[in-house]
Design an enzyme around this catalytic site. Structure first.
Site, PDB file in Angstrom:
ATOM      1  N   ASN A 145      17.927-127.830  29.001  1.00 38.68           N
ATOM      2  CA  ASN A 145      19.063-126.926  28.628  1.00 38.68           C
ATOM      3  C   ASN A 145      20.500-127.656  28.820  1.00 38.68           C
ATOM      4  OD1 ASN A 145      17.908-126.438  31.566  1.00 38.68           O
ATOM      5  ND2 ASN A 145      19.895-125.801  31.843  1.00 38.68           N
ATOM      6  N   GLN A 173      14.461-122.942  25.933  1.00 37.88           N
ATOM      7  CA  GLN A 173      15.559-123.497  25.120  1.00 37.88           C
ATOM      8  C   GLN A 173      14.725-124.023  23.694  1.00 37.88           C
ATOM      9  OE1 GLN A 173      18.637-123.399  25.344  1.00 37.88           O
ATOM     10  NE2 GLN A 173      18.953-122.984  27.514  1.00 37.88           N
ATOM     11  N   SER A 192      12.591-116.338  26.864  1.00 34.78           N
ATOM     12  CA  SER A 192      13.765-115.528  26.990  1.00 34.78           C
ATOM     13  C   SER A 192      14.565-114.969  25.781  1.00 34.78           C
ATOM     14  CB  SER A 192      14.768-116.134  27.971  1.00 34.78           C
ATOM     15  OG  SER A 192      15.890-115.153  28.216  1.00 34.78           O
ATOM     16  N   ALA A 193      14.622-113.792  25.593  1.00 39.94           N
ATOM     17  CA  ALA A 193      15.051-113.139  24.320  1.00 39.94           C
ATOM     18  C   ALA A 193      16.577-113.667  23.864  1.00 39.94           C
ATOM     19  CB  ALA A 193      14.852-111.600  24.055  1.00 39.94           C
ATOM     20  N   THR A 230       8.608 -99.775  34.053  1.00 43.10           N
ATOM     21  CA  THR A 230       8.628 -99.273  32.810  1.00 43.10           C
ATOM     22  C   THR A 230       8.882-100.365  31.482  1.00 43.10           C
ATOM     23  OG1 THR A 230       9.006 -97.274  33.555  1.00 43.10           O
ATOM     24  CG2 THR A 230       9.381 -97.413  31.264  1.00 43.10           C
ATOM     25  N   CYS A 320      27.941-122.179  36.345  1.00 47.34           N
ATOM     26  CA  CYS A 320      28.760-122.444  37.279  1.00 47.34           C
ATOM     27  C   CYS A 320      29.585-120.976  37.567  1.00 47.34           C
ATOM     28  CB  CYS A 320      30.117-123.282  36.749  1.00 47.34           C
ATOM     29  SG  CYS A 320      31.598-123.027  37.546  1.00 47.34           S
TER      30      CYS A 320
HETATM   31  N1  PLP Z   1      15.129-121.504  31.842  1.00 40.81           N
HETATM   32  C1  PLP Z   1      15.946-122.221  31.176  1.00 40.81           C
HETATM   33  C2  PLP Z   1      15.644-123.807  30.674  1.00 40.81           C
HETATM   34  C3  PLP Z   1      17.301-121.704  30.792  1.00 40.81           C
HETATM   35  O1  PLP Z   1      18.089-122.500  30.135  1.00 40.81           O
HETATM   36  C4  PLP Z   1      17.640-120.410  31.387  1.00 40.81           C
HETATM   37  C5  PLP Z   1      18.800-119.889  31.088  1.00 40.81           C
HETATM   38  O2  PLP Z   1      19.914-120.418  30.883  1.00 40.81           O
HETATM   39  C6  PLP Z   1      16.534-119.741  32.028  1.00 40.81           C
HETATM   40  C7  PLP Z   1      15.473-120.421  32.367  1.00 40.81           C
HETATM   41  C8  PLP Z   1      16.944-118.168  32.546  1.00 40.81           C
HETATM   42  O3  PLP Z   1      16.755-117.289  31.471  1.00 40.81           O
HETATM   43  P1  PLP Z   1      17.170-115.891  31.745  1.00 40.81           P
HETATM   44  O4  PLP Z   1      18.649-115.824  31.411  1.00 40.81           O
HETATM   45  O5  PLP Z   1      16.311-115.098  30.825  1.00 40.81           O
HETATM   46  O6  PLP Z   1      16.793-115.493  33.025  1.00 40.81           O
END
Ligand code: PLP
Length: 386
Positions: A145, A173, A192-193, A230, A320
């Site tokens: 990320n 990512q 993650s959506a 749910t 941060c």
């Molecule tokens: N994993 C990675 C590599 C991410 O960049 C992030 C969010 O920045 C997450 C997990 C966490 O995702 P969520 O916001 O869906 O909890």
């Protein structure tokens, strides 16, 4: 505002918004309810499950819908720690929502897979260690990320298979930026959506076939007892609509042009800002992400604040909350010193970002660079931050 923070969150796609609105109206029932409204919602949920599974290349029964990747990642480590006595190997580049649950659930049994200066995990470390031990789980993310560096997850799957070890991949990512197909090969996979144009607060977990999961959330039979609560039907349908849309763009290879814009930007950056440096420059990277060390050494927040004033939303790379953050542990794991890591800024584009946006960012960086170089400017920016 020109938005260069898509790795933090990405705006809702119109298709996802429409899917959310339609689902909210058409499926008011609880998918677990026995009446027709319930079974209609349940059918819609299962259709979404089928579609997502087809995009990832796995079976629909392997998909568990969650509230996002933090929950999905916690679930994997919660489960793994309860079924295995061996250690877990986790890449040092993982997101904190993998690293912290790994530390918590595998206290004393966690080994960090080191990274190289290129921003990629050290595959030789895994190969060497496999000669003497087998862990219960290996975790390597698909794309980082902070730096955008792509990780060799396909190679790690092969190594894990050869040793009958389960492989877990946080693909947050990667999904929605590069082809999802093939990711279904990972035993455990999370997404993650809101990172690809879906709504916030919804995500997924892909689990191994014919395996019962020790749930993190208990108290209901939903998701085949693998995740109580749910289901967020509109959110899930919107997530799948967003990914379908992104997969079409990926299929048309729209990202190849975007990658060229990122490369042009990177080539011009060192001329525009002498002393700057692209992080993980030689690694294969996401087409949307640039992590760069700015020439000024003292405070990366100055750059963020000044760019904000010029109309650009960028990030310092790591999340941060206080405004006064620690230098990135990811850059630290790559061998950068704390003062070097403290100079990092992250620019993450989206599908809608244009070549002009990249060029405008370059010009803004040049303006800020000239400004922060003036004596006395540091105190002024500190005052603005306080
Ligand atoms: N994993 C990675 C590599 C991410 O960049 C992030 C969010 O920045 C997450 C997990 C966490 O995702 P969520 O916001 O869906 O909890």
């Amino acid at each position: 505002m020109i938005y260069f923070d898509h790795n933090a969150t990405s705006p809702l796609l119109p298709e996802a918004r429409q899917a959310w609105l339609d689902a909210s109206e058409r499926f008011p029932g609880n998918p677990s309810s026995p009446h027709r409204l319930g079974s209609r919602a349940d059918n819609a949920l299962n259709e979404a499950r089928e579609k997502l599974a087809a995009m990832l290349g796995c079976h629909a029964t392997q998909i568990v819908f969650t509230s996002g990747a933090t929950e999905s990642n916690n679930t994997v480590l919660h489960h793994a720690a309860r079924v295995a006595a061996e250690e877990v190997w986790v890449s040092a580049l993982e997101h904190p929502c993998v690293l912290e649950p790994a530390q918590f659930n595998f206290a004393g049994r966690l080994r960090l897979i080191p990274a190289t200066r290129s921003g990629v995990i050290d595959l030789d470390w895994i190969k060497d260690r496999f000669k003497n031990t087998t862990p219960s789980l290996v975790a390597v993310m698909a794309a980082n990320n902070e730096t955008g560096a792509l990780q060799p997850w396909a190679e790690v799957i092969q190594l894990c298979r050869a040793h009958s070890v389960q492989f877990f991949c946080d693909a947050v990512q990667w999904v929605g930026k590069l082809p999802a197909k093939g990711l279904g090969e990972c035993d455990w996979l999370t997404g993650s959506a809101h990172k690809f144009g879906g709504p916030r607060g919804v995500g997924f977990l892909k689990v191994p076939a014919s395996l019962s999961v020790t749930p993190l959330l208990r108290g209901g039979p939903q998701e085949e007892t693998r995740r109580a609560g749910t289901e967020n039907v509109p959110g899930i349908l919107a997530m799948v609509a967003a990914l379908e849309s992104r997969e079409k763009q990926i299929g048309r290879l729209d990202f190849q042009e975007a990658e060229k814009w990122r490369e042009d930007f990177e080539r011009q950056l060192s001329g525009a800002l002498p002393g700057s440096e692209i992080v993980a420059a030689r690694a294969p990277r996401l087409w949307n992400t640039v992590s760069a060390l700015m020439p000024e050494a003292d405070c990366q927040q100055r750059w963020v604040v000044k760019l904000d004033k010029l109309g650009f939303a960028v990030s310092t790379g790591s999340a941060c909350s206080s405004g006064k953050e620690e230098p990135s542990y990811v850059l630290n794991a790559m061998g950068y010193s704390a003062p070097e890591a403290a100079r990092a800024l992250r620019f993450s584009a989206g599908w809608e970002t244009t070549a002009r946006d990249w060029q405008a960012l370059l010009a803004a960086l040049q303006t800020v660079g000239a400004d922060v170089a003036k004596p006395g400017k540091f105190l002024e920016t500190q005052a603005a931050l306080e």
